[in-house]
Write an enzyme that holds these catalytic residues in place. Structure first.
Site, PDB file in Angstrom:
ATOM      1  N   TYR A 294       0.838  -1.216   0.000  1.00  0.00           N
ATOM      2  CA  TYR A 294       0.000   0.000   0.000  1.00  0.00           C
ATOM      3  C   TYR A 294       0.863   1.252   0.000  1.00  0.00           C
ATOM      4  O   TYR A 294       1.638   1.497   0.924  1.00  0.00           O
ATOM      5  CB  TYR A 294      -0.862  -0.037   1.243  1.00  0.00           C
ATOM      6  CG  TYR A 294      -1.947   1.016   1.361  1.00  0.00           C
ATOM      7  CD1 TYR A 294      -3.268   0.682   1.111  1.00  0.00           C
ATOM      8  CD2 TYR A 294      -1.660   2.307   1.766  1.00  0.00           C
ATOM      9  CE1 TYR A 294      -4.273   1.624   1.247  1.00  0.00           C
ATOM     10  CE2 TYR A 294      -2.664   3.257   1.912  1.00  0.00           C
ATOM     11  CZ  TYR A 294      -3.965   2.905   1.650  1.00  0.00           C
ATOM     12  OH  TYR A 294      -4.948   3.845   1.798  1.00  0.00           O
ATOM     13  N   TYR A 345      -6.608   4.546  -6.314  1.00  0.00           N
ATOM     14  CA  TYR A 345      -6.647   4.574  -4.852  1.00  0.00           C
ATOM     15  C   TYR A 345      -7.999   4.042  -4.412  1.00  0.00           C
ATOM     16  O   TYR A 345      -8.921   4.800  -4.145  1.00  0.00           O
ATOM     17  CB  TYR A 345      -6.415   6.001  -4.360  1.00  0.00           C
ATOM     18  CG  TYR A 345      -6.440   6.180  -2.865  1.00  0.00           C
ATOM     19  CD1 TYR A 345      -5.370   5.759  -2.078  1.00  0.00           C
ATOM     20  CD2 TYR A 345      -7.511   6.787  -2.234  1.00  0.00           C
ATOM     21  CE1 TYR A 345      -5.383   5.942  -0.705  1.00  0.00           C
ATOM     22  CE2 TYR A 345      -7.529   6.975  -0.862  1.00  0.00           C
ATOM     23  CZ  TYR A 345      -6.469   6.551  -0.109  1.00  0.00           C
ATOM     24  OH  TYR A 345      -6.473   6.744   1.250  1.00  0.00           O
TER      25      TYR A 345
END
Lengths: 394, 153
Positions: A294, A345
């Site tokens: 991430y 995202y």
């Protein structure tokens, strides 16, 4: 029952994946709730199950789309599990899969959807100050000094880590370039067709030192979902299910001590979580073929990879070279869909989906024989989480 | 005091004490120009930020002590992108995380006064500077830091 019997290893699998079109921030023509429904139905279709076989939901980061409303909207016969992982940011991405897996393995539910839906144009953005002129609690110690956004909240952790270990800005740059490189092969990616060059990175503006523009994630509209069922059922549904080998969540001692008083400050919060993960999965870092890590900020990826044992902090400058991070032949192919920086995202759930694609052999930047595939969720927040998926041979 | 005497522009979020009273002694102390932090009356552990219990011995008997505003820069950042409307067109500013060796190495946040483009060094000695906002709806005082010749150790 001994510790080894209390494991999720091999008991559940991800049988379906679904995504909406990924949009730039504010560009979704559909409401956030409709996006969630679209992603869930696509995941059902991918798994080959009737939507009305869903009996549970898990999400994270205070997702606004309530499972009871979804269950009503989809006409589910019964709701048996609904779960929200505490904590903001993307730290709950892997944990939500683990929570769903625990529900399935423990007999609470049979078919749990993990989902995340974001249409930030319809709500408040993460990267801008929230409305209101007065703040209290921890925010009173930070906001009046201009320490407000996530980038500002985490920059000093990374600054200290780089200082302690002599890491130069090329390490962060390599992570950004790898994500953008992989996005060019991925037609779903928001940054598909928009490659990033070394020169563009180096001349990009500072957001907050040590983060330049391209060290920071995008904000997007869209939704993603995965279907978690028992391993046995997954084998009946489709070839090459992605088995959950291990999952772990949490953070180290007093990570959330207010006002940046965590005793171990320069951390991605994985120093205790990563050993738990490997212990359950029964694999080591050297066995992992591909990693989705991430990227809220590239410095968080840097610390995550160190804390998951792929290299030491002292080796970071040498290891974090672009060629080492690219599929198919790099030493550690990283963020092979483009990730939060360049695919979408979707709060890191798109990383779980990409990890499944690698197991299936269906990535647009496929790593050969990717039978052990890792996801690292939400560095520097607390709780964080990570997971390892395995294929038929793992 | 005029706006120009503040490090950041007018209109930044203003701190107010928590409704449950946990951090009231800190904010009241800043109004007097004093830095007050928690110290456990049972085991004498320093604690910051404030909490209702001592993280070391689990005593609820938390006291408050005045400490000297001297520390060393533990980490820092220079923010450029304006995330708050008040910061639009303001330009860069520096936030520092300061470790206080004389108070159990607790850390405090604030802005580093002086040239916002200065070279910042982790380990540099700093001292606290109080910035009162007397005209605010609920008056408050911020605590900034400036480089110091004197060692904080």
């Amino acid at each position: 029952m001994n510790g080894k019997e209390r494991t999720l290893r091999g008991k559940v699998a991800i049988a379906g994946i679904g995504e909406t079109t990924y949009y730039k921030h504010g560009k979704s023509p559909d409401s956030e709730f409709a996006l969630a429904l679209q992603a869930i139905l696509r995941a059902c279709a991918d798994a080959g199950i009737e939507p009305r076989q869903i009996d549970g939901f898990a999400s994270y980061s205070n997702d606004r789309n309530d499972p009871s409303r979804i269950a009503a909207a989809l006409g589910l016969p019964a709701l048996r599990f609904s779960n929200m992982q505490w904590g903001g940011g993307g730290g709950g991405g892997s944990a939500a899969v683990g929570n769903a897996a625990a529900a399935v393995a423990g007999g609470i539910a049979d078919c749990v959807v993990v989902f995340r839906s974001l249409a930030q144009g319809q709500f408040q953005r993460f990267g801008a100050a929230p409305p209101g002129s007065a703040v209290s609690g921890e925010a009173a110690l930070t906001f009046p000094y201009g320490l407000i956004s996530p980038a500002q909240r985490f920059a000093m952790r990374v600054m200290r880590f780089m200082h302690d270990h002599g890491i130069d800005e090329g390490a962060q740059r390599a992570i950004a370039l790898a994500s953008y490189h992989h996005a060019q092969a991925n037609p779903r990616a928001v940054m598909h067709g928009r490659p990033l060059t070394l020169e563009t990175y180096d001349t990009s503006r500072w957001i907050v030192e040590p983060f330049r523009l391209y060290d920071c994630c995008m904000e997007n509209d869209g939704a993603a979902a995965v279907i978690v069922v028992s391993a046995e059922r997954a084998r009946d549904l489709r070839p090459r299910p992605a088995y959950l080998l291990g999952v772990a969540q949490g953070s180290e001692h007093r990570n959330a001590a207010r006002g940046h008083n965590a005793p171990l400050y320069a951390t991605s919060s994985f120093t205790t979580v990563a050993p738990q993960l490997y212990d359950m999965a029964g694999v080591e870092a050297k066995d992992v073929r591909v990693v989705q890590s991430y990227e809220n900020f590239t410095g968080g990826v840097l610390m995550s990879l160190v804390e998951h044992g792929f290299f030491t902090a002292e080796e970071a400058n040498d290891f974090l070279q672009v060629e080492n991070l690219l599929a198919p032949k790099g030493r550690l192919p990283l963020n092979t869909s483009g990730g939060n920086l360049a695919e979408c995202y979707m709060h890191g759930l798109e990383l779980v989906i990409e990890a499944v694609r690698q197991i299936r052999g269906e990535s647009t930047s496929q790593v050969p024989d990717a039978d052990v595939s890792m996801v690292i969720s939400g560095p520097m927040v607390t709780p964080v989480s990570s997971l390892i998926l395995g294929g038929d041979r793992s | 005091m005029t706006t120009a005497q503040y490090y950041l522009p007018a209109g930044m979020p203003a701190p107010v004490p928590e409704a449950d009273g946990l951090d009231k002694p800190y904010w009241e102390g800043t109004r007097r120009g004093e830095l007050m932090v928690q110290r456990c009356r049972s085991c004498h552990t320093w604690q910051w930020g404030p909490e209702w219990i001592c993280h070391a011995c689990l005593s609820f008997d938390m006291g408050w002590e005045r400490i000297e505003g001297r520390g060393i820069i533990y980490s820092w950042e220079r923010a450029w992108h304006p995330v708050h409307p008040a910061l639009k067109d303001h330009g860069p500013y520096i936030v520092v995380l300061v470790e206080l060796p004389r108070a159990g190495n607790i850390r405090m946040l604030g802005n580093l006064l002086g040239d916002p483009r200065q070279l910042v060094k982790i380990g540099a000695s700093v001292e606290a500077v109080f910035e009162p906002h007397d005209l605010a709806k609920v008056p408050f005082t911020l605590v900034h830091w400036k480089l110091s010749e004197r060692s904080a150790a």
